[in-house]
Write an enzyme that holds these catalytic residues in place. Structure first.
Site, PDB file in Angstrom:
ATOM      1  CD  GLN A 237      -0.833  -7.992   8.966  1.00  0.00           C
ATOM      2  OE1 GLN A 237      -1.806  -7.777   8.275  1.00  0.00           O
ATOM      3  NE2 GLN A 237      -0.184  -7.030   9.601  1.00  0.00           N
TER       4      GLN A 237
ATOM      5  CB  ILE B 184       4.458 -14.858   2.828  1.00  0.00           C
ATOM      6  CG1 ILE B 184       4.760 -13.838   1.714  1.00  0.00           C
ATOM      7  CG2 ILE B 184       2.963 -14.828   3.186  1.00  0.00           C
ATOM      8  CD1 ILE B 184       4.168 -14.226   0.370  1.00  0.00           C
TER       9      ILE B 184
ATOM     10  CB  SER C 275       0.836  -3.722   9.852  1.00  0.00           C
ATOM     11  OG  SER C 275      -0.422  -4.126   9.342  1.00  0.00           O
ATOM     12  CB  SER C 276      -1.781  -0.317   6.127  1.00  0.00           C
ATOM     13  OG  SER C 276      -2.297  -1.550   5.658  1.00  0.00           O
TER      14      SER C 276
ATOM     15  CG  HIS D 213      -1.609 -13.191   5.935  1.00  0.00           C
ATOM     16  ND1 HIS D 213      -1.449 -11.839   5.777  1.00  0.00           N
ATOM     17  CD2 HIS D 213      -2.824 -13.348   6.525  1.00  0.00           C
ATOM     18  CE1 HIS D 213      -2.521 -11.198   6.253  1.00  0.00           C
ATOM     19  NE2 HIS D 213      -3.363 -12.098   6.731  1.00  0.00           N
TER      20      HIS D 213
ATOM     21  CB  CYS E 293       0.643 -33.216  -7.524  1.00  0.00           C
ATOM     22  SG  CYS E 293       0.879 -34.548  -6.358  1.00  0.00           S
TER      23      CYS E 293
ATOM     24  CB  CYS F 252      -3.074 -36.236  -3.391  1.00  0.00           C
ATOM     25  SG  CYS F 252      -1.383 -35.708  -3.700  1.00  0.00           S
TER      26      CYS F 252
ATOM     27  NE  ARG G 184      -3.981  -2.306   1.658  1.00  0.00           N
ATOM     28  CZ  ARG G 184      -3.718  -3.584   1.841  1.00  0.00           C
ATOM     29  NH1 ARG G 184      -2.567  -3.942   2.380  1.00  0.00           N
ATOM     30  NH2 ARG G 184      -4.580  -4.520   1.484  1.00  0.00           N
TER      31      ARG G 184
ATOM     32  CB  CYS H  29      -0.928 -31.924  -4.432  1.00  0.00           C
ATOM     33  SG  CYS H  29      -2.196 -32.520  -5.555  1.00  0.00           S
TER      34      CYS H  29
HETATM   35  P1  CNA Z   1       0.491  -2.837   3.771  1.00  0.00           P
HETATM   36  O1  CNA Z   1      -0.976  -2.691   3.792  1.00  0.00           O
HETATM   37  O2  CNA Z   1       1.208  -2.753   2.461  1.00  0.00           O
HETATM   38  O3  CNA Z   1       1.063  -1.707   4.767  1.00  0.00           O
HETATM   39  C1  CNA Z   1       2.424  -1.537   4.981  1.00  0.00           C
HETATM   40  C2  CNA Z   1       2.596  -0.311   5.864  1.00  0.00           C
HETATM   41  O4  CNA Z   1       3.968  -0.232   6.205  1.00  0.00           O
HETATM   42  C3  CNA Z   1       2.214   1.011   5.184  1.00  0.00           C
HETATM   43  O5  CNA Z   1       1.226   1.668   5.960  1.00  0.00           O
HETATM   44  C4  CNA Z   1       3.528   1.810   5.164  1.00  0.00           C
HETATM   45  O6  CNA Z   1       3.347   3.168   5.532  1.00  0.00           O
HETATM   46  C5  CNA Z   1       4.360   1.116   6.220  1.00  0.00           C
HETATM   47  N1  CNA Z   1       5.805   1.138   5.959  1.00  0.00           N
HETATM   48  C6  CNA Z   1       6.462   1.013   4.775  1.00  0.00           C
HETATM   49  N2  CNA Z   1       7.787   1.037   4.982  1.00  0.00           N
HETATM   50  C7  CNA Z   1       7.988   1.184   6.324  1.00  0.00           C
HETATM   51  C8  CNA Z   1       9.136   1.265   7.150  1.00  0.00           C
HETATM   52  N3  CNA Z   1      10.367   1.219   6.651  1.00  0.00           N
HETATM   53  N4  CNA Z   1       8.944   1.395   8.491  1.00  0.00           N
HETATM   54  C9  CNA Z   1       7.696   1.461   9.025  1.00  0.00           C
HETATM   55  N5  CNA Z   1       6.574   1.395   8.283  1.00  0.00           N
HETATM   56  C10 CNA Z   1       6.716   1.240   6.942  1.00  0.00           C
HETATM   57  O7  CNA Z   1       0.967  -4.191   4.456  1.00  0.00           O
HETATM   58  P2  CNA Z   1       0.282  -5.035   5.620  1.00  0.00           P
HETATM   59  O8  CNA Z   1       1.286  -6.036   6.037  1.00  0.00           O
HETATM   60  O9  CNA Z   1      -0.382  -4.191   6.625  1.00  0.00           O
HETATM   61  O10 CNA Z   1      -0.888  -5.751   4.790  1.00  0.00           O
HETATM   62  C11 CNA Z   1      -1.040  -7.001   4.919  1.00  0.00           C
HETATM   63  C12 CNA Z   1      -0.700  -7.849   3.649  1.00  0.00           C
HETATM   64  C13 CNA Z   1       0.497  -7.437   2.836  1.00  0.00           C
HETATM   65  C14 CNA Z   1      -0.337  -9.171   4.176  1.00  0.00           C
HETATM   66  O11 CNA Z   1      -1.220 -10.092   3.613  1.00  0.00           O
HETATM   67  C15 CNA Z   1       1.072  -9.480   3.725  1.00  0.00           C
HETATM   68  O12 CNA Z   1       1.213 -10.856   3.518  1.00  0.00           O
HETATM   69  C16 CNA Z   1       1.206  -8.743   2.457  1.00  0.00           C
HETATM   70  N6  CNA Z   1       2.592  -8.506   1.980  1.00  0.00           N
HETATM   71  C17 CNA Z   1       3.668  -9.143   2.543  1.00  0.00           C
HETATM   72  C18 CNA Z   1       4.954  -8.910   2.082  1.00  0.00           C
HETATM   73  C19 CNA Z   1       6.105  -9.643   2.723  1.00  0.00           C
HETATM   74  O13 CNA Z   1       5.986 -10.808   3.089  1.00  0.00           O
HETATM   75  N7  CNA Z   1       7.237  -8.948   2.924  1.00  0.00           N
HETATM   76  C20 CNA Z   1       5.167  -7.989   1.057  1.00  0.00           C
HETATM   77  C21 CNA Z   1       4.043  -7.357   0.481  1.00  0.00           C
HETATM   78  C22 CNA Z   1       2.762  -7.613   0.945  1.00  0.00           C
END
Ligand code: CNA
Length: 246
Positions: A104, A106, A194-195, A122, A155, A133, A38, A130
């Site tokens: 959250q 992966i 996280s947003s 997540h 698979c 199976c 985001r 698979c």
């Molecule tokens: P999001 O909704 O993309 O929010 C990320 C937030 O992090 C935003 O509000 C940014 O302002 C903030 N942000 C960005 N950089 C920084 C930083 N350096 N320091 C502090 N804050 C920062 O992501 P969420 O995780 O809230 O949303 C959940 C989804 C995104 C989950 O399902 C994840 O699996 C999924 N996701 C994961 C990855 C990963 O595994 N690295 C990458 C992209 C998306």
């Protein structure tokens, strides 16, 4: 309150708490070079909607598209390295300030940074299975199939393979229910990067008495939090570490 007062308050919250958990999101990994969903201008997800291409519906109806437009981005996570924010969370656990990390993400970067108690609500990119199976496959096997065949990976039984990542439209993995039980026992939740716009993971904030949010931009839950710091995760966590050591 200025920035250094907020760091002191955060350290105070941690010292006063009985059981502290972290809840992390894509923002903790942007400093490892992985774009989040985001933040504006990160490019990767601006042309395709992750909620669409990373959905069970697309995987089932159009697996070619799922693998071509969604899954390819998972492969880019495999070589990422943890950054200081992940490392400080590992340190906090080792020093018994932190009872575990609910993530959250992966990307597996918390484990690479030394965190032992990680709940991946997540899923993760280490394995797949698979859909017919249920046989498990290491992710390297799926990657290898994609390198040599333009068709979606199958698979030995002929069923379609999928990653062990919770896609949009999937049921929540067991780790989410474990995280819910853990959150009920915690008295401080440290949200990092996280947003808080994805449910039900964001509902965990409602289960914990005290919530501190470290995120670059405002989140939907800022108004309910006990402390909010709009800064980069690595800066805040490194300063927190110095404060706890001092
Ligand atoms: P999001 O909704 O993309 O929010 C990320 C937030 O992090 C935003 O509000 C940014 O302002 C903030 N942000 C960005 N950089 C920084 C930083 N350096 N320091 C502090 N804050 C920062 O992501 P969420 O995780 O809230 O949303 C959940 C989804 C995104 C989950 O399902 C994840 O699996 C999924 N996701 C994961 C990855 C990963 O595994 N690295 C990458 C992209 C998306």
């Amino acid at each position: 309150m200025n920035y250094s007062e907020k760091i002191k308050q955060l350290a105070g919250f941690i010292r006063q708490s009985r059981r502290v958990l972290a809840l992390t999101g894509a923002g903790i990994s942007t400093e490892s070079g992985i774009p989040d969903f985001r933040s504006k201008g990160s490019g990767l997800w601006e042309k395709v909607d992750p909620m669409e291409v990373l959905s069970v519906q697309v995987l089932k109806r159009n697996p070619q598209r799922f693998y071509r437009e969604g899954f390819v981005h998972f492969l880019k996570l495999e070589n990422a390295r943890p950054n200081p924010a992940h490392e400080v969370l590992g340190w906090l656990e080792q020093r018994e300030f932190l009872a575990g990390v609910i993530t959250q993400n992966i990307d597996g970067l918390h484990q690479k940074a030394g965190s032992q108690r990680v709940m991946e609500v997540h899923g993760h990119i280490r394995t797949g299975h698979c859909m017919r199976c249920q046989k498990k496959y290491p992710m390297g096997f799926i990657r290898g199939k994609l390198d040599t065949d333009i068709n979606p990976p199958k698979c030995t039984c002929g069923g379609l393979l999928r990653p062990d990542v919770a896609l949009f439209g999937d049921a929540m993995p067991n780790d989410f229910w474990r995280a819910t039980a853990e959150a009920e026992q915690a008295d401080l939740l440290l949200v990092v990067g996280s947003s808080l716009s994805v449910s039900p993971a964001n509902s965990l904030t409602r289960l914990v008495e005290r919530v501190a949010i470290i995120n670059l931009e405002p989140t939907l839950y800022d108004y309910q939090a006990d402390l909010v710091i709009h800064e980069k995760a690595s800066r805040v966590l490194l300063d927190l570490k110095s404060q706890l050591e001092g």
